[in-house]
Write a protein that holds these residues in place. Structure first.
Motif, PDB file in Angstrom:
ATOM      1  N   ALA A   1      -2.933  10.845  -3.047  1.00 53.69           N
ATOM      2  CA  ALA A   1      -3.676   9.617  -3.324  1.00 53.69           C
ATOM      3  C   ALA A   1      -3.167   8.509  -2.418  1.00 53.69           C
ATOM      4  O   ALA A   1      -2.046   8.574  -1.907  1.00 53.69           O
ATOM      5  CB  ALA A   1      -3.513   9.207  -4.781  1.00 53.69           C
ATOM      6  N   GLU A   2      -4.003   7.499  -2.224  1.00 52.76           N
ATOM      7  CA  GLU A   2      -3.618   6.402  -1.352  1.00 52.76           C
ATOM      8  C   GLU A   2      -4.235   5.113  -1.860  1.00 52.76           C
ATOM      9  O   GLU A   2      -5.365   5.119  -2.345  1.00 52.76           O
ATOM     10  CB  GLU A   2      -4.119   6.693   0.072  1.00 52.76           C
ATOM     11  N   GLY A   3      -3.514   4.017  -1.754  1.00 52.25           N
ATOM     12  CA  GLY A   3      -4.070   2.727  -2.155  1.00 52.25           C
ATOM     13  C   GLY A   3      -2.969   1.751  -2.505  1.00 52.25           C
ATOM     14  O   GLY A   3      -1.790   2.057  -2.343  1.00 52.25           O
ATOM     15  N   SER A   4      -3.353   0.566  -2.995  1.00 52.48           N
ATOM     16  CA  SER A   4      -2.335  -0.383  -3.449  1.00 52.48           C
ATOM     17  C   SER A   4      -1.876   0.083  -4.827  1.00 52.48           C
ATOM     18  O   SER A   4      -2.603   0.812  -5.501  1.00 52.48           O
ATOM     19  CB  SER A   4      -2.931  -1.789  -3.533  1.00 52.48           C
ATOM     20  N   PRO A   5      -0.691  -0.325  -5.259  1.00 54.35           N
ATOM     21  CA  PRO A   5      -0.220   0.112  -6.579  1.00 54.35           C
ATOM     22  C   PRO A   5      -1.267  -0.178  -7.662  1.00 54.35           C
ATOM     23  O   PRO A   5      -1.536   0.654  -8.517  1.00 54.35           O
ATOM     24  CB  PRO A   5       1.044  -0.724  -6.784  1.00 54.35           C
ATOM     25  N   LEU A   6      -1.873  -1.362  -7.576  1.00 48.58           N
ATOM     26  CA  LEU A   6      -2.835  -1.742  -8.599  1.00 48.58           C
ATOM     27  C   LEU A   6      -4.089  -0.870  -8.602  1.00 48.58           C
ATOM     28  O   LEU A   6      -4.537  -0.405  -9.643  1.00 48.58           O
ATOM     29  CB  LEU A   6      -3.221  -3.222  -8.376  1.00 48.58           C
ATOM     30  N   THR A   7      -4.651  -0.638  -7.406  1.00 44.78           N
ATOM     31  CA  THR A   7      -5.870   0.185  -7.368  1.00 44.78           C
ATOM     32  C   THR A   7      -5.573   1.614  -7.785  1.00 44.78           C
ATOM     33  O   THR A   7      -6.389   2.244  -8.448  1.00 44.78           O
ATOM     34  CB  THR A   7      -6.529   0.200  -5.972  1.00 44.78           C
TER      35      THR A   7
ATOM     36  N   GLU B   1      -7.519   3.338 -10.716  1.00 44.19           N
ATOM     37  CA  GLU B   1      -8.365   4.505 -10.453  1.00 44.19           C
ATOM     38  C   GLU B   1      -7.919   5.741 -11.221  1.00 44.19           C
ATOM     39  O   GLU B   1      -8.737   6.568 -11.594  1.00 44.19           O
ATOM     40  CB  GLU B   1      -8.355   4.837  -8.958  1.00 44.19           C
ATOM     41  N   HIS B   2      -6.622   5.877 -11.394  1.00 46.70           N
ATOM     42  CA  HIS B   2      -6.138   7.148 -11.932  1.00 46.70           C
ATOM     43  C   HIS B   2      -5.544   7.055 -13.320  1.00 46.70           C
ATOM     44  O   HIS B   2      -5.060   8.038 -13.857  1.00 46.70           O
ATOM     45  CB  HIS B   2      -5.104   7.768 -10.983  1.00 46.70           C
ATOM     46  N   SER B   3      -5.533   5.851 -13.909  1.00 45.85           N
ATOM     47  CA  SER B   3      -4.964   5.755 -15.245  1.00 45.85           C
ATOM     48  C   SER B   3      -5.708   4.699 -16.045  1.00 45.85           C
ATOM     49  O   SER B   3      -6.589   4.008 -15.520  1.00 45.85           O
ATOM     50  CB  SER B   3      -3.476   5.422 -15.150  1.00 45.85           C
ATOM     51  N   THR B   4      -5.332   4.586 -17.304  1.00 46.38           N
ATOM     52  CA  THR B   4      -5.930   3.560 -18.152  1.00 46.38           C
ATOM     53  C   THR B   4      -5.060   2.314 -18.128  1.00 46.38           C
ATOM     54  O   THR B   4      -3.976   2.325 -17.535  1.00 46.38           O
ATOM     55  CB  THR B   4      -6.000   4.065 -19.602  1.00 46.38           C
ATOM     56  N   ARG B   5      -5.526   1.254 -18.807  1.00 50.20           N
ATOM     57  CA  ARG B   5      -4.764   0.007 -18.784  1.00 50.20           C
ATOM     58  C   ARG B   5      -3.419   0.186 -19.508  1.00 50.20           C
ATOM     59  O   ARG B   5      -2.385  -0.215 -19.016  1.00 50.20           O
ATOM     60  CB  ARG B   5      -5.568  -1.090 -19.476  1.00 50.20           C
ATOM     61  N   GLU B   6      -3.484   0.815 -20.663  1.00 48.00           N
ATOM     62  CA  GLU B   6      -2.261   0.940 -21.460  1.00 48.00           C
ATOM     63  C   GLU B   6      -1.943   2.394 -21.801  1.00 48.00           C
ATOM     64  O   GLU B   6      -2.803   3.268 -21.708  1.00 48.00           O
ATOM     65  CB  GLU B   6      -2.395   0.133 -22.765  1.00 48.00           C
ATOM     66  N   VAL B   7      -0.716   2.584 -22.217  1.00 48.31           N
ATOM     67  CA  VAL B   7      -0.270   3.908 -22.628  1.00 48.31           C
ATOM     68  C   VAL B   7       0.476   3.764 -23.946  1.00 48.31           C
ATOM     69  O   VAL B   7       1.323   2.877 -24.082  1.00 48.31           O
ATOM     70  CB  VAL B   7       0.718   4.523 -21.608  1.00 48.31           C
ATOM     71  N   ALA B   8       0.131   4.602 -24.894  1.00 49.38           N
ATOM     72  CA  ALA B   8       0.907   4.633 -26.137  1.00 49.38           C
ATOM     73  C   ALA B   8       1.836   5.843 -26.058  1.00 49.38           C
ATOM     74  O   ALA B   8       1.379   6.961 -25.841  1.00 49.38           O
ATOM     75  CB  ALA B   8      -0.017   4.747 -27.327  1.00 49.38           C
TER      76      ALA B   8
ATOM     77  N   GLU C   1       4.037   5.989 -12.279  1.00 38.37           N
ATOM     78  CA  GLU C   1       4.510   7.233 -12.872  1.00 38.37           C
ATOM     79  C   GLU C   1       3.348   7.978 -13.540  1.00 38.37           C
ATOM     80  O   GLU C   1       3.206   9.189 -13.418  1.00 38.37           O
ATOM     81  CB  GLU C   1       5.599   6.903 -13.907  1.00 38.37           C
ATOM     82  N   ASP C   2       2.501   7.201 -14.250  1.00 40.68           N
ATOM     83  CA  ASP C   2       1.346   7.803 -14.921  1.00 40.68           C
ATOM     84  C   ASP C   2       0.342   8.338 -13.905  1.00 40.68           C
ATOM     85  O   ASP C   2      -0.276   9.366 -14.118  1.00 40.68           O
ATOM     86  CB  ASP C   2       0.673   6.764 -15.821  1.00 40.68           C
ATOM     87  N   VAL C   3       0.221   7.602 -12.801  1.00 39.09           N
ATOM     88  CA  VAL C   3      -0.681   8.055 -11.742  1.00 39.09           C
ATOM     89  C   VAL C   3      -0.195   9.404 -11.214  1.00 39.09           C
ATOM     90  O   VAL C   3      -0.964  10.353 -11.051  1.00 39.09           O
ATOM     91  CB  VAL C   3      -0.722   7.028 -10.583  1.00 39.09           C
ATOM     92  N   PHE C   4       1.114   9.476 -10.992  1.00 40.59           N
ATOM     93  CA  PHE C   4       1.674  10.713 -10.457  1.00 40.59           C
ATOM     94  C   PHE C   4       1.497  11.866 -11.438  1.00 40.59           C
ATOM     95  O   PHE C   4       1.099  12.966 -11.076  1.00 40.59           O
ATOM     96  CB  PHE C   4       3.158  10.523 -10.119  1.00 40.59           C
TER      97      PHE C   4
ATOM     98  N   ARG D   1       0.866  -1.170   0.000  1.00 43.58           N
ATOM     99  CA  ARG D   1       0.000   0.000   0.000  1.00 43.58           C
ATOM    100  C   ARG D   1       0.905   1.224   0.000  1.00 43.58           C
ATOM    101  O   ARG D   1       2.008   1.192   0.562  1.00 43.58           O
ATOM    102  CB  ARG D   1      -0.811   0.010   1.296  1.00 43.58           C
ATOM    103  N   LEU D   2       0.465   2.288  -0.630  1.00 45.80           N
ATOM    104  CA  LEU D   2       1.312   3.472  -0.634  1.00 45.80           C
ATOM    105  C   LEU D   2       0.493   4.741  -0.700  1.00 45.80           C
ATOM    106  O   LEU D   2      -0.692   4.715  -1.057  1.00 45.80           O
ATOM    107  CB  LEU D   2       2.318   3.411  -1.784  1.00 45.80           C
ATOM    108  N   VAL D   3       1.141   5.817  -0.321  1.00 48.56           N
ATOM    109  CA  VAL D   3       0.541   7.130  -0.509  1.00 48.56           C
ATOM    110  C   VAL D   3       1.422   7.884  -1.486  1.00 48.56           C
ATOM    111  O   VAL D   3       2.639   7.717  -1.494  1.00 48.56           O
ATOM    112  CB  VAL D   3       0.418   7.925   0.814  1.00 48.56           C
ATOM    113  N   VAL D   4       0.772   8.673  -2.325  1.00 48.02           N
ATOM    114  CA  VAL D   4       1.520   9.515  -3.247  1.00 48.02           C
ATOM    115  C   VAL D   4       1.597  10.888  -2.618  1.00 48.02           C
ATOM    116  O   VAL D   4       0.576  11.462  -2.237  1.00 48.02           O
ATOM    117  CB  VAL D   4       0.821   9.593  -4.620  1.00 48.02           C
ATOM    118  N   MET D   5       2.816  11.385  -2.424  1.00 45.09           N
ATOM    119  CA  MET D   5       2.991  12.690  -1.792  1.00 45.09           C
ATOM    120  C   MET D   5       3.464  13.715  -2.800  1.00 45.09           C
ATOM    121  O   MET D   5       4.257  13.416  -3.688  1.00 45.09           O
ATOM    122  CB  MET D   5       4.014  12.618  -0.654  1.00 45.09           C
ATOM    123  N   ASP D   6       2.954  14.929  -2.632  1.00 46.68           N
ATOM    124  CA  ASP D   6       3.415  16.027  -3.470  1.00 46.68           C
ATOM    125  C   ASP D   6       3.300  17.314  -2.675  1.00 46.68           C
ATOM    126  O   ASP D   6       2.252  17.588  -2.087  1.00 46.68           O
ATOM    127  CB  ASP D   6       2.568  16.095  -4.752  1.00 46.68           C
TER     128      ASP D   6
END
Lengths: 308, 277
Positions: A212-218, A222-229, A295-298, A201-206
């Motif tokens: 944001a807070e949660g497991s890496p997967l959640t 929650e904050h990104s899509t499945r893939e990135v081009a 990284e994308d979440v951040f 579990r982690l929190v994203v700090m800025d």
């Protein structure tokens, strides 16, 4: 194990931590992810009971660091960002003297030193001077040192910053083993891959706040899509700016991020995005489809990248 | 519950120390191991230094100086006059060496203090242990110095020399705590060379170790009387020559003790400020 409510830290006029709530439970591995200057290390120093809090509440193992600093420090292990090893002592002596600081009997310390040297794979270096060790070995020694009192909580401040990729993997492997043994781990990092590998579990700090807070997967879900081009365009003489290009493909994904060197298109199907980009007559010099990461979440949450 | 029990067993022994002294005692092994690395060099120099001094200052330079007891504070020879002065000066210079660069190293260079205070050890315990090591260094150096000079027949009584030895520890402390405090707050080492040149050297030369301060201009003599080294030298000399003035003994001891104590509080405060932010 650790409970913070509205925790703040200021240095003069500068507010490094601006009121954060944190709960760390026994046996979990908890991370603070954020760029340099996010307030991670200030938080860690407060949790390590070496830096008085400026406001809010903080309890570590049920104790208040203002009153029970030494008792808290007796039961935690600290791996600071900068090594504080005695470079003129041997590897073994560094561990031995450290064990003595915790009031452990000499015989007990000697046994633990051998055990820990084995664990961090430094047995062969036991009698080498610390100044002769590589960066990765020093880090492992610092980790071994932080385990000498068999801590209830292990605090790691940027455990692999400054290490080469191979050395990082060795450190990760050791930390992963500790995690499997049920050691409660709290770590800070500005590497999203480190957070993904090690944190339950982690929190994203800025800027001193938790965004944001949660497991890496959640968090990713929650904050990104499945893939990135990822699309890289060369510098065209009469060509469009990144912003203009981004507008042309804005409808291809949920979102488009403009970075100095590339465009990121967030979509559940990256290959599809790339096919459509080509259909429109645009010719990126390089393309890449990958899974979303922290990284994308951040980037999504703050508009900035983790490592500048 | 079983898990809690195991955790309790595992940390058996890891505790907060019950007092500052108990905390400092945990640092004994650190200082012993650190010293084991350098003891040969320091042992040789602590034996050779007094020999060189005694030869050069006492025997060779002293040969030119007529020993007039009325002008040498009661010493029958220049050697007997200068010997206690050199011991006290040696106590001082040892301290200067031990609590300037080494203290900065512990804070700034290899940061060993930060490792120590991340454990149950407190800042006062860390300071006390370091001072304990400094006293050990002063004690061994001065003991050797006194032993080397004994055969030259410069000491009036055994009791006096033993008392003089303990006085060296007091002199050591009186210098160690304030200089430690100074070093603990310093951001970089450039000030140290000034401390040595403008602090230690004038003290060394003008505090009555090598000539009676009555030889100085009255205002300079008054200045010399205000320095800790003069108090130390005068006290040591009274003891080795066995010419005690008890009221002056009390003044010297009180001066040195107050300085040591005030320096202690200052040192703890300065290092705390540096370590805890």
């Amino acid at each position: 194990m650790i409970l913070a409510r509205g925790l703040r830290k200021s240095f003069g006029d500068f507010e490094a931590v601006k009121g954060i709530d944190v709960d760390v439970r026994r046996g979990e591995s908890f991370g603070f992810l954020g760029p340099n200057g996010a307030g991670k290390s200030s938080t860690m120093r407060m949790v390590a009971a070496v830096s008085p809090i400026s406001g809010g509440e903080l309890h570590i193992l049920g104790m208040d660091p203002a009153d029970d600093g030494p008792s808290i420090r007796a039961r935690i292990g600290v791996c600071p960002q900068e090594d504080t090893l005695d470079t003129e002592l041997t590897v073994r002596d560094n561990l031995y003297v450290y064990g003595r600081y915790f009031g452990l009997p000499r015989k007990e310390v000697r046994a633990r030193v051998d055990e820990l040297l084995e664990f961090v794979q430094l047995t062969e270096k036991a009698d080498a001077m610390v100044e002769d060790l590589s960066g990765g070995m020093k880090r492992r020694l610092t980790i071994a040192r932080s385990l000498i009192n068999r801590p209830d909580v292990l605090l790691l401040d940027e455990p692999t910053t400054g290490l080469d990729p191979q050395a990082r993997h060795v450190v990760w492997d050791r930390l992963f083993r500790l995690k499997q043994q049920g050691v409660t781990i709290v770590l800070t990092t500005h590497y999203m891959d480190e957070a993904e590998q090690l944190c339950d579990r982690l929190v994203v700090m800025d800027k001193g706040l938790i965004v944001a807070e949660g497991s890496p997967l959640t968090l990713i879900r929650e904050h990104s899509t499945r893939e990135v081009a990822e699309l890289r365009f060369g510098v065209a003489p009469d060509g469009d700016s990144h912003e203009a290009l981004a507008e042309k493909i804005a409808d291809l994904g949920h979102r488009v991020e403009v970075l100095p060197d590339r465009l990121l298109v967030y979509s559940d199907d990256g290959e599809e995005v790339i096919a459509r980009v080509h259909e429109r007559g645009l010719e990126p010099v390089a393309v890449l489809v990958r899974r979303s990461t922290l990284e994308d979440v951040f980037l999504r949450l703050t508009g900035r990248t983790l490592v500048d | 519950m079983a898990l809690d029990q195991r955790a309790d067993d595992q940390r058996a022994g890891s505790t907060a120390p019950t007092s500052t002294i108990a905390g400092a005692a945990r640092l004994f092994d650190y200082w012993a191991i650190a010293y084991r690395r350098t003891w040969k060099g320091s042992a040789i120099s602590s034996f050779v230094t007094p020999l060189l001094y005694v030869l050069a200052m006492g025997v060779l330079l002293g040969g030119f100086i007529k020993g007039d007891p009325t002008r040498l504070e009661g010493a029958t020879s220049y050697l007997a006059f200068v010997a206690p002065g050199m011991v006290a000066a040696q106590a001082m210079t040892t301290v200067f060496g031990e609590v300037t660069y080494p203290v900065m190293g512990m804070i700034k260079w290899h940061k060993a203090y930060f490792g120590m205070t991340a454990t149950p050890l407190s800042v006062p315990a860390v300071v006390l242990a370091h001072l304990g090591f400094v006293l050990f260094r002063v004690g061994t150096t001065c003991a050797v110095f006194l032993l080397v000079m004994a055969p030259f027949g410069v000491f009036a009584s055994v009791t006096g020399v033993v008392a003089a030895f303990f006085v060296q520890l007091l002199i050591g402390l009186a210098f160690a705590t304030p200089i430690y405090a100074f070093s603990a707050g310093l951001k970089d080492e450039s000030a140290f060379s000034l401390v040595f040149r403008l602090g230690m050297m004038p003290l060394f030369l003008f505090s009555g170790a090598f000539f009676p301060i009555t030889n100085l201009d009255p205002w300079m003599a008054a200045l010399a009387r205000a320095t800790p080294l003069w108090h130390g030298v005068d006290l040591t000399r009274m003891l080795t020559l066995d010419r005690l003035d008890w009221s002056m003994v009390a003044v010297h001891v009180a001066y040195l003790a107050v300085l040591a104590l005030a320096g202690w509080f200052w040192a703890v405060r300065r290092l705390s400020r540096r370590m805890i932010s």
